[in-house]
Scaffold this active site. Structure first.
Site, PDB file in Angstrom:
ATOM      1  N   VAL A 180       0.817  -1.226   0.000  1.00  0.00           N
ATOM      2  CA  VAL A 180       0.000   0.000   0.000  1.00  0.00           C
ATOM      3  C   VAL A 180       0.849   1.274   0.000  1.00  0.00           C
ATOM      4  CG1 VAL A 180      -2.091  -1.007   1.027  1.00  0.00           C
ATOM      5  CG2 VAL A 180      -0.340  -0.015   2.528  1.00  0.00           C
ATOM      6  N   ASN A 201      -7.482  -0.950   5.750  1.00  0.00           N
ATOM      7  CA  ASN A 201      -7.227  -1.760   6.940  1.00  0.00           C
ATOM      8  C   ASN A 201      -5.740  -1.995   7.214  1.00  0.00           C
ATOM      9  OD1 ASN A 201      -7.860  -4.131   8.947  1.00  0.00           O
ATOM     10  ND2 ASN A 201      -6.533  -5.005   7.355  1.00  0.00           N
ATOM     11  N   SER A 213      -8.125   3.382  15.827  1.00  0.00           N
ATOM     12  CA  SER A 213      -7.844   2.618  17.050  1.00  0.00           C
ATOM     13  C   SER A 213      -8.275   3.457  18.242  1.00  0.00           C
ATOM     14  CB  SER A 213      -6.342   2.329  17.156  1.00  0.00           C
ATOM     15  OG  SER A 213      -6.041   1.848  18.460  1.00  0.00           O
ATOM     16  N   TYR A 261       2.421   5.245  16.914  1.00  0.00           N
ATOM     17  CA  TYR A 261       1.209   4.543  16.449  1.00  0.00           C
ATOM     18  C   TYR A 261      -0.048   5.363  16.787  1.00  0.00           C
ATOM     19  CZ  TYR A 261      -2.289   0.798  16.006  1.00  0.00           C
ATOM     20  OH  TYR A 261      -3.379   0.041  15.646  1.00  0.00           O
ATOM     21  N   ALA A 267      -0.294   8.536  17.222  1.00  0.00           N
ATOM     22  CA  ALA A 267      -0.333   9.740  16.364  1.00  0.00           C
ATOM     23  C   ALA A 267      -0.839   9.366  14.972  1.00  0.00           C
ATOM     24  CB  ALA A 267       1.055  10.366  16.274  1.00  0.00           C
ATOM     25  N   SER A 268      -0.400   8.204  14.479  1.00  0.00           N
ATOM     26  CA  SER A 268      -0.836   7.797  13.134  1.00  0.00           C
ATOM     27  C   SER A 268      -2.343   7.525  13.126  1.00  0.00           C
ATOM     28  CB  SER A 268      -0.048   6.565  12.642  1.00  0.00           C
ATOM     29  OG  SER A 268      -0.489   5.378  13.260  1.00  0.00           O
TER      30      SER A 268
HETATM   31  N1  LIG Z   1      -5.628  -5.944  16.531  1.00  0.00           N
HETATM   32  C1  LIG Z   1      -5.923  -4.897  17.267  1.00  0.00           C
HETATM   33  O1  LIG Z   1      -6.002  -4.994  18.496  1.00  0.00           O
HETATM   34  C2  LIG Z   1      -6.169  -3.563  16.616  1.00  0.00           C
HETATM   35  C3  LIG Z   1      -6.644  -2.531  17.431  1.00  0.00           C
HETATM   36  C4  LIG Z   1      -6.890  -1.288  16.877  1.00  0.00           C
HETATM   37  C5  LIG Z   1      -6.677  -1.064  15.533  1.00  0.00           C
HETATM   38  N2  LIG Z   1      -6.209  -2.080  14.749  1.00  0.00           N
HETATM   39  C6  LIG Z   1      -5.971  -1.765  13.337  1.00  0.00           C
HETATM   40  O2  LIG Z   1      -6.660  -2.695  12.524  1.00  0.00           O
HETATM   41  C7  LIG Z   1      -5.929  -2.911  11.318  1.00  0.00           C
HETATM   42  C8  LIG Z   1      -5.674  -4.410  11.134  1.00  0.00           C
HETATM   43  O3  LIG Z   1      -4.950  -4.861  12.254  1.00  0.00           O
HETATM   44  P1  LIG Z   1      -4.698  -6.411  12.554  1.00  0.00           P
HETATM   45  O4  LIG Z   1      -4.721  -6.547  14.023  1.00  0.00           O
HETATM   46  O5  LIG Z   1      -5.573  -7.256  11.720  1.00  0.00           O
HETATM   47  O6  LIG Z   1      -3.175  -6.535  12.076  1.00  0.00           O
HETATM   48  P2  LIG Z   1      -2.337  -7.799  11.538  1.00  0.00           P
HETATM   49  O7  LIG Z   1      -2.922  -9.049  12.023  1.00  0.00           O
HETATM   50  O8  LIG Z   1      -0.901  -7.487  11.859  1.00  0.00           O
HETATM   51  O9  LIG Z   1      -2.557  -7.687   9.968  1.00  0.00           O
HETATM   52  C9  LIG Z   1      -2.099  -6.534   9.310  1.00  0.00           C
HETATM   53  C10 LIG Z   1      -2.382  -6.664   7.836  1.00  0.00           C
HETATM   54  O10 LIG Z   1      -1.873  -5.489   7.182  1.00  0.00           O
HETATM   55  C11 LIG Z   1      -1.033  -5.905   6.112  1.00  0.00           C
HETATM   56  N3  LIG Z   1      -0.022  -4.902   5.798  1.00  0.00           N
HETATM   57  C12 LIG Z   1       0.891  -4.331   6.608  1.00  0.00           C
HETATM   58  N4  LIG Z   1       1.662  -3.490   5.924  1.00  0.00           N
HETATM   59  C13 LIG Z   1       1.216  -3.514   4.636  1.00  0.00           C
HETATM   60  C14 LIG Z   1       1.599  -2.859   3.445  1.00  0.00           C
HETATM   61  N5  LIG Z   1       2.618  -1.991   3.429  1.00  0.00           N
HETATM   62  N6  LIG Z   1       0.920  -3.124   2.304  1.00  0.00           N
HETATM   63  C15 LIG Z   1      -0.116  -4.009   2.295  1.00  0.00           C
HETATM   64  N7  LIG Z   1      -0.510  -4.670   3.398  1.00  0.00           N
HETATM   65  C16 LIG Z   1       0.150  -4.422   4.541  1.00  0.00           C
HETATM   66  C17 LIG Z   1      -0.424  -7.209   6.599  1.00  0.00           C
HETATM   67  O11 LIG Z   1       0.098  -7.914   5.475  1.00  0.00           O
HETATM   68  P3  LIG Z   1       1.336  -8.958   5.591  1.00  0.00           P
HETATM   69  O12 LIG Z   1       0.701 -10.285   5.895  1.00  0.00           O
HETATM   70  O13 LIG Z   1       1.966  -8.880   4.245  1.00  0.00           O
HETATM   71  O14 LIG Z   1       2.235  -8.461   6.687  1.00  0.00           O
HETATM   72  C18 LIG Z   1      -1.646  -7.860   7.218  1.00  0.00           C
HETATM   73  O15 LIG Z   1      -2.493  -8.407   6.240  1.00  0.00           O
HETATM   74  C19 LIG Z   1      -4.649  -2.083  11.436  1.00  0.00           C
HETATM   75  O16 LIG Z   1      -4.820  -0.847  10.779  1.00  0.00           O
HETATM   76  C20 LIG Z   1      -4.518  -1.885  12.931  1.00  0.00           C
HETATM   77  O17 LIG Z   1      -3.773  -0.729  13.245  1.00  0.00           O
HETATM   78  C21 LIG Z   1      -5.952  -3.317  15.260  1.00  0.00           C
END
Ligand SMILES: NC(=O)c1ccc[n+]([C@@H]2O[C@H](COP(=O)([O-])OP(=O)(O)OC[C@H]3O[C@@H](n4cnc5c(N)ncnc54)[C@H](OP(=O)(O)O)[C@@H]3O)[C@@H](O)[C@H]2O)c1
Length: 247
Positions: free
Chosen positions: A64, A90, A142, A155, A157-158
């Site tokens: 992305v 996402n 988040s 994080y 801040a982002s």
């Molecule tokens: N889990 C939580 O507690 C939580 C809480 C609040 C907010 N969030 C937000 O929810 C979203 C999803 O989080 P998650 O917990 O599902 O995270 P995750 O399990 O670490 O999965 C992250 C996903 O993003 C992809 N990704 C990362 N960098 C990328 C890039 N440069 N280009 C394309 N894809 C990329 C990863 O792909 P790869 O497999 O290639 O690494 C993976 O598919 C994020 O924005 C996170 O900040 C999560």
């Protein structure tokens, strides 16, 4: 369960975690889902899971942060499907560091993925959606983007930026019939959350009113609502999905 019948969606970061659950639920609800991931083959299990869905999954492999690749991806969607009804920003990363230990290079990487890529995809999607006079953009924020959290200066801040972008884009794009909302998850059981370390998880659980981590499918349900016509008058909102978590 066909809330997204005939709709075209793009979900970033669909290889695992929340993005994977959103892509699966959207396909189960009749959407044609362009699922984005970085590594070729990392969407194979999603494709298999969705084989018998009323919708379908179409893999789109790109990073992305690569603006040219993102542009090509949106052009391909427009060419193949003629429209884009829903964008889910996402993909995200969360490398934590205490103040004094923050590496500038890592901080810039976080902003590239969590902020600049989101900004670029909002623009690319909006150009298509403005012409069709409809669309739903959903950004993953988040609770720490609202409340802050120790060790998460970069994080948080982002994610604060994601919240501000959501509100601004909602105001600017509303006259074109485009809704823009964010989901602010609490602690959701994914690789990203588990990266805080097993020893911290039990302590964090005590801060969640519902007494458990959230499931990716529970965030997907919120995304399904925002993507669907059920949310036709909902825009500019930051939908908390955190089980009453205190950060
Ligand atoms: N889990 C939580 O507690 C939580 C809480 C609040 C907010 N969030 C937000 O929810 C979203 C999803 O989080 P998650 O917990 O599902 O995270 P995750 O399990 O670490 O999965 C992250 C996903 O993003 C992809 N990704 C990362 N960098 C990328 C890039 N440069 N280009 C394309 N894809 C990329 C990863 O792909 P790869 O497999 O290639 O690494 C993976 O598919 C994020 O924005 C996170 O900040 C999560």
């Amino acid at each position: 369960m066909d809330l997204l019948k005939g709709k075209i969606a793009l979900v970033t970061g669909a290889s695992r975690g929340i993005g994977n659950a959103i892509a699966e639920l959207f396909a189960q609800n009749g959407a044609s889902v362009y699922a984005n991931a970085r590594k070729i083959g990392s969407l194979d299990s999603l494709l298999a899971k969705c084989e018998n869905s009323s919708g379908r999954i179409m893999p789109l492999y790109f990073d992305v942060t690569d603006a040219a690749a993102a542009k090509q991806a949106v052009m391909r969607i427009k060419k193949e499907s003629g429209r884009l009804d829903c964008l889910v920003n996402n993909a995200g990363i969360m490398p934590d560091a205490l103040i004094g230990m923050i590496d500038q290079k890592v901080a810039r990487e976080v902003f590239e993925v969590n902020v600049f890529a989101v900004m670029e995809l909002i623009q690319l999607a909006a150009r298509v959606m403005v012409r069709q006079k409809s669309g739903s953009i959903i950004n993953l924020a988040s609770i720490v983007g609202v409340n802050g959290n120790k060790g998460q200066l970069v994080y948080s801040a982002s994610k604060g930026a994601v919240i501000a972008m959501t509100k601004t884009a909602a105001k600017e794009l509303a006259p074109a019939g485009i809704r823009v909302n964010a989901i602010a998850p609490g602690m959701i059981d994914t690789d990203l959350f588990r990266s805080v370390g097993a020893e911290k998880v039990s302590g964090l659980l005590r801060n969640i009113g519902l007494g458990r981590l959230g499931k990716p499918s529970e965030i997907a349900n919120a995304a399904l609502f925002l993507a669907s016509d059920m949310a036709s008058y909902v825009t500019g909102q930051i939908l908390g999905a955190d089980g009453a978590a205190l950060v």
